[in-house]
Design an enzyme around this catalytic site. Sequence first.
Site, mmCIF file in Angstrom:
data_model
loop_
_atom_site.group_PDB
_atom_site.id
_atom_site.type_symbol
_atom_site.label_atom_id
_atom_site.label_comp_id
_atom_site.label_asym_id
_atom_site.label_seq_id
_atom_site.Cartn_x
_atom_site.Cartn_y
_atom_site.Cartn_z
ATOM 1 N N GLU A 173 33.625 16.674 63.534
ATOM 2 C CA GLU A 173 34.291 17.282 64.708
ATOM 3 C C GLU A 173 35.472 16.456 65.221
ATOM 4 O O GLU A 173 35.549 16.132 66.410
ATOM 5 C CB GLU A 173 33.268 17.491 65.842
ATOM 6 C CG GLU A 173 32.237 18.537 65.508
ATOM 7 C CD GLU A 173 31.359 18.974 66.687
ATOM 8 O OE1 GLU A 173 31.425 18.348 67.759
ATOM 9 O OE2 GLU A 173 30.614 19.938 66.513
ATOM 10 N N GLU A 292 26.667 22.989 61.361
ATOM 11 C CA GLU A 292 25.973 22.916 62.650
ATOM 12 C C GLU A 292 25.919 24.332 63.199
ATOM 13 O O GLU A 292 26.968 24.917 63.493
ATOM 14 C CB GLU A 292 26.684 21.988 63.644
ATOM 15 C CG GLU A 292 26.545 20.527 63.295
ATOM 16 C CD GLU A 292 27.039 19.585 64.389
ATOM 17 O OE1 GLU A 292 26.932 19.927 65.590
ATOM 18 O OE2 GLU A 292 27.529 18.502 64.027
HETATM 19 O O1 AHR Z 1 24.245 18.665 67.289
HETATM 20 C C1 AHR Z 1 24.632 18.010 68.467
HETATM 21 C C2 AHR Z 1 26.102 17.632 68.474
HETATM 22 O O2 AHR Z 1 26.859 18.801 68.507
HETATM 23 C C3 AHR Z 1 26.639 16.902 67.268
HETATM 24 O O3 AHR Z 1 26.452 15.534 67.318
HETATM 25 C C4 AHR Z 1 28.094 17.224 67.305
HETATM 26 O O4 AHR Z 1 28.675 17.226 66.036
HETATM 27 C C5 AHR Z 1 28.155 18.581 67.994
HETATM 28 O O5 AHR Z 1 29.065 18.592 69.024
#
Ligand code: AHR
Length: 501
Positions: A173, A292
């Site tokens: 990210e 994610e």
């Molecule tokens: O999954 C929780 C967080 O969400 C992770 O660390 C990050 O990559 C995202 O913002």
Amino acid sequence: MTTARISIDRTNVVATINRRIFGSFVEHLGRCVYDGIFEPDHPTANEDGFRLDVVDLVKELGSTTIRYPGGNFVSGYKWEDGVGPRDRRPVRRDLAWHSLESNQVGLEEFGRWCELTGSELMMAVNLGTRGIESALDLLEYANGEAGTALADERVANGKTEPYDIRMWCLGNEMDGPWQVGHMSSDDYGKIAARTASAMKTADPSLELVVCGSSGSAMPTFGEWERVVLEHSYESVDYISCHAYYQERNGDLASYLASSLEMKYFIDTVVATADHVKHKLRSKKTIQLSFDEWNIWYLDEHQASEEVNDEWRFAPRQLEDVYSVADAVVLGNLLITLLQNHDRVGSASLAQLVNVIAPIMTEPGGDSWRQSTFFPFSVTSRLARGEVLTPRITVDTYDTAVYGAAPLVDSVVTADAETGTSAVFLVNRSQTESIEVAIDVSGLGASVITEAVTLNDADPYAKNTLADQNRVGLKDLTGSVLADGTLTVTLPPVSWSAIALG
Ligand code: AHR
């Protein structure tokens, strides 16, 4: 009763299922690792300190590839801290989650946990505070054959054979201002391209994931993907997508249609990646790594007491307790990932234990399944062979966020080898059961082998420490297969799966 019809064209194949679509994610965050998968004093702990009750639940969940060690955590991580004798490992501050990291679990322990659970390790490198050199060092340590300095260090630490890690994330990210080492798309595209090219010089067969946007609501969404891919296209194989959903302002109708947003996200990234492909006259097609995805009540966490100034080991963070409605949405998101499996090559449910997770644990105590555990585990177990897109004829309902949304969504899988197939369905109506007639004549099915549903008179019912089995799968009663037609009745706010043989 509202009715729906579904037809299936056996030749209309989206993709052959790659088990990586059922991946998950373990980050050094809150109690995911410490007091989650790892708790040396727990009665079920093995010699490494891993809880075997949790290992059993992970196997039952059916997760495959596990992304590690972050997440935001990776952007400040020194992988060297987590290898070698445990009594010499340093305690560090983790700036991402404002907590203390003991480094008692690192690549070596996590590699053994992956063997224990039968998982494929997907590794992220730190491009926040570090760069090419540390990525290459980690690659040599993890995958190198004995005979070079870092590979020999691994052997000396007890791991003779290389880990042979295939998938690598180039940071995490990096578009997010919260990220340690946050960069512009131009800066990130350049460092990602150089790191990818160096890693592929070491091993051209690696599969590399470049960071896409951390959400489709990011102001740079779309443009970020374009710029990053223009720099890195030929050196990477996947671009990442991250998306979290939650019910807002009591608007359950819109929340139940969240997968429409995921579809928009996928379509936009695919269009952008293909635009870059044609602009560069490339022969290669980039895949999406949806590494994610989940339900996350982020707004509530930001306002909660877990955000404070203390530096603590394994604080309770992001411990969402999920309802039946959350599980229905999650099941629908998984349906969407399968429907788009031709371009979404890999995905990771974020995360696995305690932190926005399907599995919860208490220190010294129980482990249990959240509502969201069920659609994931059943889909991972039943979805085999090829993904087929069903044609669904059904009414729509109004949502404030997405406009008209179909009341039913579905995906079908069929395995020519075993002659089995499976139909996955959601009913988004809050008030009505829906009778669905599915023409399965093309699947050659003769018998229903399993028919389950997740629903409840109270869509907000949850499993908790005190009531661990409040919510679970029920038989989808009344399902009938006759003359090539499968007829099922989907309760309101439900996710269902029917296996056919
Ligand atoms: O999954 C929780 C967080 O969400 C992770 O660390 C990050 O990559 C995202 O913002």
